[in-house]
Design a protein around this motif. Structure first.
Motif, PDB file in Angstrom:
ATOM      1  N   SER A   2       0.647  -1.294  -2.090  1.00 19.53           N
ATOM      2  CA  SER A   2      -0.120  -2.333  -2.770  1.00 19.53           C
ATOM      3  C   SER A   2      -1.568  -1.903  -2.936  1.00 19.53           C
ATOM      4  O   SER A   2      -2.143  -1.200  -2.101  1.00 19.53           O
ATOM      5  N   ASN A   3      -2.175  -2.350  -4.061  1.00 20.83           N
ATOM      6  CA  ASN A   3      -3.596  -2.056  -4.279  1.00 20.83           C
ATOM      7  C   ASN A   3      -4.480  -2.745  -3.245  1.00 20.83           C
ATOM      8  O   ASN A   3      -5.638  -2.367  -3.071  1.00 20.83           O
ATOM      9  N   ALA A   4      -3.945  -3.759  -2.578  1.00 21.76           N
ATOM     10  CA  ALA A   4      -4.737  -4.505  -1.601  1.00 21.76           C
ATOM     11  C   ALA A   4      -4.902  -3.750  -0.285  1.00 21.76           C
ATOM     12  O   ALA A   4      -5.751  -4.099   0.524  1.00 21.76           O
ATOM     13  N   ILE A   5      -4.085  -2.711  -0.066  1.00 20.38           N
ATOM     14  CA  ILE A   5      -4.175  -1.885   1.147  1.00 20.38           C
ATOM     15  C   ILE A   5      -4.266  -0.417   0.717  1.00 20.38           C
ATOM     16  O   ILE A   5      -3.392   0.098   0.023  1.00 20.38           O
ATOM     17  N   ASP A  29       0.262  -9.602  -1.469  1.00 17.18           N
ATOM     18  CA  ASP A  29      -0.013  -8.194  -1.748  1.00 17.18           C
ATOM     19  C   ASP A  29      -0.528  -7.471  -0.510  1.00 17.18           C
ATOM     20  O   ASP A  29      -0.207  -6.299  -0.281  1.00 17.18           O
ATOM     21  N   VAL A  30      -1.342  -8.147   0.296  1.00 14.70           N
ATOM     22  CA  VAL A  30      -1.833  -7.546   1.541  1.00 14.70           C
ATOM     23  C   VAL A  30      -0.668  -7.344   2.509  1.00 14.70           C
ATOM     24  O   VAL A  30      -0.543  -6.299   3.155  1.00 14.70           O
ATOM     25  N   ARG A  31       0.187  -8.351   2.602  1.00 14.76           N
ATOM     26  CA  ARG A  31       1.327  -8.239   3.527  1.00 14.76           C
ATOM     27  C   ARG A  31       2.253  -7.091   3.113  1.00 14.76           C
ATOM     28  O   ARG A  31       2.710  -6.307   3.952  1.00 14.76           O
ATOM     29  N   LYS A  32       2.518  -6.990   1.821  1.00 11.86           N
ATOM     30  CA  LYS A  32       3.366  -5.885   1.332  1.00 11.86           C
ATOM     31  C   LYS A  32       2.716  -4.537   1.637  1.00 11.86           C
ATOM     32  O   LYS A  32       3.380  -3.575   2.046  1.00 11.86           O
ATOM     33  N   GLY A  33       1.398  -4.475   1.419  1.00 11.86           N
ATOM     34  CA  GLY A  33       0.689  -3.215   1.651  1.00 11.86           C
ATOM     35  C   GLY A  33       0.703  -2.797   3.103  1.00 11.86           C
ATOM     36  O   GLY A  33       0.869  -1.614   3.426  1.00 11.86           O
ATOM     37  N   LEU A  34       0.523  -3.748   4.007  1.00 12.52           N
ATOM     38  CA  LEU A  34       0.557  -3.423   5.433  1.00 12.52           C
ATOM     39  C   LEU A  34       1.947  -2.946   5.859  1.00 12.52           C
ATOM     40  O   LEU A  34       2.089  -1.976   6.610  1.00 12.52           O
ATOM     41  N   LEU A  35       2.963  -3.630   5.364  1.00 14.07           N
ATOM     42  CA  LEU A  35       4.335  -3.258   5.716  1.00 14.07           C
ATOM     43  C   LEU A  35       4.642  -1.848   5.209  1.00 14.07           C
ATOM     44  O   LEU A  35       5.166  -0.999   5.951  1.00 14.07           O
TER      45      LEU A  35
END
Length: 697
Positions: A2-5, A29-35
């Motif tokens: 994700s662009n958020a991470i 989007d942050v949650r997807k990026g962290l995962l």
């Protein structure tokens, strides 16, 4: 990814940088990026993961745009469990705020470091819910049961130093979060530190949870979220496993998510932020505010002056005599000493505020350079007009002239000046340096930049500012006079003041209406009744028993006796034994045979009267939106926050049922119980007060 991470690998450390300004909210989007970042780090052969936030903060909490909607995958609980389960060492480096889900992500990391200015907490109880991503299970394991309960049930954020003492974080270090986080992660690797999952730690010690549950319910006046959150902490102590505790937390979380209280508290959360944002003020610059004048140094004037001084304004306090001015200064100093005791200001600041920022005066010419003057003199039109006539003569062009009247016609006050466009109502609530509500009363000729200045002042003073139109009592006191009249009617018909107070504190009010009247002073209502008597409709039911108390010199707490008797050194009062006889005599005069009321009937009538008058206030444009009424009652009149406000309560209860009850009550008294046209319209159209809020947002 994700662009958020942002993902990068520095040596053996994978760095996950949150880039979701302004507060790195934990949206999907942050949650997807962290995962994805955790998975990539494991695939890349990294030995540790650093999680931190770019910009001004670590994860400040949930994304408020997702409130009330189903959480999209990955949900925060699953994300936190996945972070904790990683075989790599996961480090969170915290700055800014780590609130709610932000702290839960940090707790699912294996090690935590923070800068000294960082704050962290679990404020979910203020939204009518509980931490639902493992916070009630992990925090007690690192901080202990009592410390965790204090944070979770109060929602209170703490600073990094306190978090270190409680064991919530492992280290506090000055520096940039990225650099200190990388250094800490490398240090852990060099030392061969073991992965340390909070979920693997021993269960915390149990306490007497049943006693604490009852205490929390009583303290919260019926608010469910703190007491329910305590039950989730209980599961951390008593469940067979960490996983069983997590399961119980989720069950309790969903209980609260599906409750009316959650609806009320989320409404209050958003409305508090929306109430001062008026479309008409967009792009309107307020007038400069540096020096203000306050006329009248009694309890109200001293409170206004105190609030202004604490916000950095210079204050000129005008009184009629040197003795009165000195007494006013003593009151202000007493208020400021309270701020010193609470750690809000230092002793040096106290000296500067009382001896440099505050000026005492007995001559109107001392207000010649004030940017804004607010009067807090006796609530009588003739007195107010004398004050404004004087201000018109001495104040500089462009100065804002404000009245703190509770009921009087601001248009009539403005008309006695040559500059009605500069006149506004600023209705503070006593004590003004403590109470959060400010009604900004806009008269017919008030200039738009003067309105903007009123709201700017409210923001400086840390008030919840609500726009009100001109009518007798504006928003709050107009509605108050109606629901208070309803309470008086119920007394005439058979209830007692003490049963009514008990029923309404049971509903969640901070105080019942008769205890409130004693606190405010019974002479205020007495003066209002006398003022309105010449124009009163003959059909109006007006009791005489409150006037009898006042005629005997009993004005409530300030005289030691009102509906209750107050003794020095004792909290609260005891029922005044003289009151029942006054009520019985009044009933006999009116040939009323008393009947019994249940607590439920008392509450329903009281609330229907409140809602009906509030609907009239909105329908007439005195309040622009239903949420303006809700915030006025929440912050000025002790309405329980977890119910959202009277009009949110009405939506939850059902407008059709409320209207039906009002129509039924009208068969007994068709003068008092006249249904509000707006309420009838909403029921006919199948709409709610919340629909009006959305239309006017």
């Amino acid at each position: 990814m994700s662009n958020a991470i942002k993902y990068e690998k520095i040596g053996d450390i994978a760095v996950l940088t949150a880039q979701n300004p302004p507060v790195n909210a934990l949206g999907v989007d942050v949650r997807k990026g962290l995962l994805a970042g955790i998975q990539q780090a494991e695939n890349d052969g990294a030995k540790a993961v650093l999680i931190y936030g770019d910009g001004r903060t670590y994860f400040a909490g949930a994304d408020i745009r997702e409130f009330g909607k189903p959480m999209l995958d990955p949900g925060l609980p699953d994300l936190c469990n996945r972070i904790e389960a990683s075989p790599l060492i996961v480090v969170s480096s915290m700055h800014g705020t780590a609130l709610g889900g932000g702290l839960e992500v940090a707790l699912s990391s294996h090690y935590r470091i923070a800068v000294p200015s960082a704050k962290m907490g679990l404020p979910e109880v203020h939204l009518g819910i509980l931490p639902g991503a493992g916070g009630t299970q992990r925090l007690p394991r690192v901080a202990g049961t009592e410390a965790a309960l204090d944070m979770i049930t109060s929602g209170r954020p703490i600073k990094a130093g306190e978090a270190l003492e409680k064991g919530i974080i492992d280290r506090v270090t000055e520096g940039e979060p990225r650099e200190i986080g990388l250094a800490y992660a490398q240090e852990l690797l060099d030392a061969g530190a073991a992965r340390r999952a909070v979920g693997d730690m021993p269960a915390p010690e149990a306490i007497d949870f049943d006693v604490r549950y009852e205490t929390l319910l009583k303290k919260g006046r019926g608010q469910l979220s703190p007491a329910t959150a305590m039950r989730a902490v209980q599961a951390a102590c008593e469940a067979d496993s960490f996983e069983a505790g997590i399961k119980r937390e989720r069950e309790l979380f969903m209980e609260l998510m599906n409750s009316d209280q959650r609806l009320g508290m989320v409404h209050a959360f958003f409305s508090e932020r929306a109430v001062s944002k008026l479309p008409e003020l967009k792009g309107v610059a307020p007038r400069a505010l540096a020096d203000i004048g306050v006329i009248g140094g009694g309890t109200m004037g001293a409170g206004i002056a105190t609030a202004a001084l604490l916000s950095g304004l210079s204050v000129t306090m005008l009184e009629m005599t040197d003795e009165a001015a000195t007494a006013a200064k003593d009151r202000i100093a007493g208020n400021l000493q309270g701020a010193v005791k609470r750690g809000k200001i230092s002793a040096d600041q106290f000296e500067a505020l009382t001896n440099q920022s505050l000026t005492l005066a007995t001559d109107y010419t001392s207000l010649a350079n004030a940017d804004l003057v607010v009067e807090a003199v006796f609530e009588e039109m003739s007195v107010k007009k004398i004050v404004f006539t004087q201000l018109d003569e001495v104040c500089k062009p462009g100065a804002v002239l404000a009245t703190n009247t509770s009921y009087l016609d601001v248009n009539e006050i403005a008309a006695c000046t040559k500059r009605p466009e500069d006149v506004i109502g600023l209705h503070f609530f006593s004590p003004a340096h403590v109470m959060k509500l400010l009604e900004v009363v806009v008269a017919d000729k008030t200039s738009i930049d003067v309105v903007a200045t009123g709201f700017a002042l409210g923001k400086m003073l840390n008030k919840i500012s609500v726009r009100a139109g001109v009518c007798d009592g504006f928003i709050g006191n107009r509605i108050l006079s109606t629901y208070r009249a309803c309470a008086d009617h119920m007394i005439l018909d058979g209830a007692s003041p003490y049963q009514i107070d008990k029923a309404l504190t049971g509903f969640g009010f901070a105080m019942g209406p008769f205890a409130v009247a004693d606190l405010a002073g019974l002479d205020i209502g007495w003066a209002s009744r006398k003022r309105l008597a010449p124009t009163r409709d003959a059909r109006e039911r007006v009791p005489s028993f409150p006037d009898k108390l006042c005629e005997d010199g009993h004005f409530g707490q300030k005289t030691g006796k009102g509906y209750y008797v107050y003794e020095a050194g004792k909290r609260g009062g005891t029922p005044n034994p003289d009151v029942p006889a006054l009520i019985e005599a009044n009933r006999a005069e009116l040939a009323i045979t008393p009947r019994d009321f249940t607590d439920a009937e008392i509450t329903r009538r009281y609330m229907c009267a409140m809602v009906n008058e509030a609907a009239k206030v909105v329908g007439e444009g005195i309040a622009q939106r239903p949420l303006d009424v809700d915030m006025t009652l929440l912050f000025g009149y002790g309405f329980p926050r977890y119910r959202g406000g009277p009009l949110k309560w009405a939506d939850i209860e059902g407008l059709d049922g409320i209207l039906a009850d009002i129509m039924a009550y009208a068969k007994e008294d068709d003068y008092f119980w006249q249904p509000a046209p707006l309420l009838q319209q909403l029921v006919a159209e199948g709409r709610t007060f919340d629909d009006l809020n959305r239309e006017n947002s």
